[in-house]
Design an enzyme around this catalytic site. Structure first.
Site, PDB file in Angstrom:
ATOM      1  N   ASP A  43      28.896  46.378 191.153  1.00  0.00           N
ATOM      2  CA  ASP A  43      27.852  47.388 190.933  1.00  0.00           C
ATOM      3  C   ASP A  43      28.243  48.817 191.318  1.00  0.00           C
ATOM      4  O   ASP A  43      27.418  49.563 191.868  1.00  0.00           O
ATOM      5  CB  ASP A  43      26.575  47.000 191.676  1.00  0.00           C
ATOM      6  CG  ASP A  43      26.019  45.661 191.229  1.00  0.00           C
ATOM      7  OD1 ASP A  43      26.612  45.040 190.326  1.00  0.00           O
ATOM      8  OD2 ASP A  43      24.989  45.221 191.783  1.00  0.00           O
ATOM      9  N   GLU A  91      24.403  45.748 187.948  1.00  0.00           N
ATOM     10  CA  GLU A  91      23.023  45.268 188.072  1.00  0.00           C
ATOM     11  C   GLU A  91      22.238  45.971 186.980  1.00  0.00           C
ATOM     12  O   GLU A  91      22.179  47.201 186.946  1.00  0.00           O
ATOM     13  CB  GLU A  91      22.441  45.586 189.452  1.00  0.00           C
ATOM     14  CG  GLU A  91      21.038  45.005 189.630  1.00  0.00           C
ATOM     15  CD  GLU A  91      20.464  45.171 191.029  1.00  0.00           C
ATOM     16  OE1 GLU A  91      21.206  45.545 191.950  1.00  0.00           O
ATOM     17  OE2 GLU A  91      19.248  44.926 191.183  1.00  0.00           O
ATOM     18  N   LYS A 148      24.285  41.662 185.271  1.00  0.00           N
ATOM     19  CA  LYS A 148      23.563  40.664 186.065  1.00  0.00           C
ATOM     20  C   LYS A 148      22.150  41.147 186.381  1.00  0.00           C
ATOM     21  O   LYS A 148      21.949  42.283 186.788  1.00  0.00           O
ATOM     22  CB  LYS A 148      24.324  40.359 187.355  1.00  0.00           C
ATOM     23  CG  LYS A 148      24.516  41.543 188.292  1.00  0.00           C
ATOM     24  CD  LYS A 148      25.379  41.141 189.462  1.00  0.00           C
ATOM     25  CE  LYS A 148      25.516  42.193 190.511  1.00  0.00           C
ATOM     26  NZ  LYS A 148      24.285  42.665 191.148  1.00  0.00           N
ATOM     27  N   LYS A 151      20.661  40.206 192.297  1.00  0.00           N
ATOM     28  CA  LYS A 151      21.565  40.812 193.275  1.00  0.00           C
ATOM     29  C   LYS A 151      22.905  40.073 193.258  1.00  0.00           C
ATOM     30  O   LYS A 151      23.963  40.685 193.374  1.00  0.00           O
ATOM     31  CB  LYS A 151      20.932  40.787 194.675  1.00  0.00           C
ATOM     32  CG  LYS A 151      19.579  41.507 194.764  1.00  0.00           C
ATOM     33  CD  LYS A 151      19.653  42.951 194.312  1.00  0.00           C
ATOM     34  CE  LYS A 151      18.324  43.668 194.466  1.00  0.00           C
ATOM     35  NZ  LYS A 151      18.312  44.973 193.753  1.00  0.00           N
ATOM     36  N   VAL A 176      29.222  47.873 196.042  1.00  0.00           N
ATOM     37  CA  VAL A 176      28.017  48.262 196.776  1.00  0.00           C
ATOM     38  C   VAL A 176      26.829  47.394 196.353  1.00  0.00           C
ATOM     39  O   VAL A 176      26.817  46.870 195.252  1.00  0.00           O
ATOM     40  CB  VAL A 176      27.700  49.754 196.512  1.00  0.00           C
ATOM     41  CG1 VAL A 176      28.835  50.631 197.019  1.00  0.00           C
ATOM     42  CG2 VAL A 176      27.423  50.050 195.037  1.00  0.00           C
ATOM     43  N   THR A 177      25.822  47.322 197.221  1.00  0.00           N
ATOM     44  CA  THR A 177      25.891  47.666 198.624  1.00  0.00           C
ATOM     45  C   THR A 177      26.276  46.430 199.418  1.00  0.00           C
ATOM     46  O   THR A 177      26.005  45.312 198.997  1.00  0.00           O
ATOM     47  CB  THR A 177      24.542  48.222 199.169  1.00  0.00           C
ATOM     48  OG1 THR A 177      23.519  47.220 199.044  1.00  0.00           O
ATOM     49  CG2 THR A 177      24.131  49.469 198.408  1.00  0.00           C
ATOM     50  N   CYS A 181      23.996  43.376 197.181  1.00  0.00           N
ATOM     51  CA  CYS A 181      24.635  42.666 196.064  1.00  0.00           C
ATOM     52  C   CYS A 181      26.007  42.095 196.429  1.00  0.00           C
ATOM     53  O   CYS A 181      26.400  41.056 195.897  1.00  0.00           O
ATOM     54  CB  CYS A 181      24.729  43.575 194.855  1.00  0.00           C
ATOM     55  SG  CYS A 181      23.100  43.889 194.149  1.00  0.00           S
ATOM     56  N   GLN A 221      32.142  32.442 212.997  1.00  0.00           N
ATOM     57  CA  GLN A 221      32.229  30.977 212.920  1.00  0.00           C
ATOM     58  C   GLN A 221      33.452  30.531 212.094  1.00  0.00           C
ATOM     59  O   GLN A 221      33.369  29.616 211.292  1.00  0.00           O
ATOM     60  CB  GLN A 221      30.942  30.388 212.326  1.00  0.00           C
ATOM     61  CG  GLN A 221      29.675  30.783 213.090  1.00  0.00           C
ATOM     62  CD  GLN A 221      28.432  30.224 212.459  1.00  0.00           C
ATOM     63  OE1 GLN A 221      28.235  29.022 212.422  1.00  0.00           O
ATOM     64  NE2 GLN A 221      27.591  31.112 211.940  1.00  0.00           N
TER      65      GLN A 221
HETATM   66  N1  TIU Z   1      23.947  46.492 193.913  1.00  0.00           N
HETATM   67  C1  TIU Z   1      23.048  46.440 194.900  1.00  0.00           C
HETATM   68  O1  TIU Z   1      23.382  46.290 196.054  1.00  0.00           O
HETATM   69  N2  TIU Z   1      21.715  46.619 194.538  1.00  0.00           N
HETATM   70  C2  TIU Z   1      20.756  47.104 195.379  1.00  0.00           C
HETATM   71  O2  TIU Z   1      19.586  47.187 195.006  1.00  0.00           O
HETATM   72  N3  TIU Z   1      21.163  47.538 196.608  1.00  0.00           N
HETATM   73  C3  TIU Z   1      20.428  48.171 197.545  1.00  0.00           C
HETATM   74  O3  TIU Z   1      20.945  48.366 198.644  1.00  0.00           O
HETATM   75  N4  TIU Z   1      19.200  48.579 197.268  1.00  0.00           N
END
Ligand code: TIU
Length: 244
Positions: A43, A91, A148, A151, A176-177, A181, A221
């Site tokens: 993403d 996304e 996709k 997430k 990210v993030t 995701c 772990q």
């Molecule tokens: N790609 C992804 O992480 N989508 C999000 O909505 N991330 C947020 O941190 N909001």
């Protein structure tokens, strides 16, 4: 044949194609089998990294993600240069939002909701300017691009089938993030049997403390979700797998 360098063991097939390189990683070294590995970039879209997209509508400071772009580019170029498989995800939702659950669209109090018109086009909708991957990391021919709706990169997509068809068993993640995701995708992958490594400086969050916690959770772990390593170690490994 096997030989030893300063900090890693390398196995080489008779045809001189390298099959395994050790990457310095947490919680212990990662044995990269390059021809069975894919780089998965989650993403890295304008919607998350630039002002006016989905990330900002949720109230986030998108500048916090911009430091990821040059690092991810260096890893991408090294991986590509060695001929490795690359997967990019976005996304995104269909223009009629039929793949966007109302719960996702209505959650919270964003300034603009998914599907609304923003400065970079409709928020998180396929084909819109804001939904594209940032130019520095744009996919090239032969790379897999996964749109996709969730997430996680596996939910509602063909990713697992496409990787299985290619004999891929290891995934190196960036993007990210970190705690949304990226972590969701890594957990999905882990449950599907992939060995997963997250590039520490190739991922970012609007919440640095969440990124730090995610890295700790992944490697706790004995690597309950997988491994983490710095970009430099992954680039070095990819460079050693080049067949020039
Ligand atoms: N790609 C992804 O992480 N989508 C999000 O909505 N991330 C947020 O941190 N909001």
């Amino acid at each position: 044949m096997q030989y030893q360098t300063a900090n890693e063991t390398i196995n080489i097939n008779d045809d001189m194609s390298m099959v395994m390189v050790r990457i310095a990683a947490q919680p212990f070294a990662f044995a990269l089998e390059f021809r069975k590995a894919a780089l998965v970039i989650i993403d890295m879209q304008r919607d998350f990294v630039e002002p006016g997209g989905f990330g900002e509508t949720l109230g986030n400071d998108v500048s916090l993600l911009q430091c990821v772009v040059p690092v991810a580019r260096d890893v991408l170029l090294a991986w590509r240069g060695a001929g490795g498989l690359v997967v990019h995800t976005r996304e995104s939702h269909l223009p009629d939002l039929s793949d966007c659950p109302p719960a996702k669209r209505l959650r919270g109090n964003p300034t603009l909701r998914i599907g609304d018109s923003g400065p970079m086009g409709r928020i998180l909708v396929r084909g819109e300017a804001g939904n594209q991957i940032v130019p520095e990391l744009a996919p090239v021919a032969g790379e897999i691009v996964i749109d996709k709706p969730g997430k996680g990169a596996f939910h509602g997509t063909e990713l697992h089938r496409l990787l299985a068809e290619r004999g891929i068993t290891q995934l190196v993640f960036m993007g990210v993030t970190t705690e949304v995701c990226v972590q969701t995708s890594m957990r999905e992958a882990n449950d599907r049997g992939y060995d997963c490594l997250l590039v520490e400086d190739g991922t970012g969050s609007y919440f640095p403390e969440f990124k730090a916690a995610t890295l700790a959770m992944i490697t706790a772990q004995g690597g309950i979700v997988g491994w983490t390593a710095m970009a430099g170690a992954v680039i070095d490994a990819a460079d050693r797998c080049r067949v020039d």
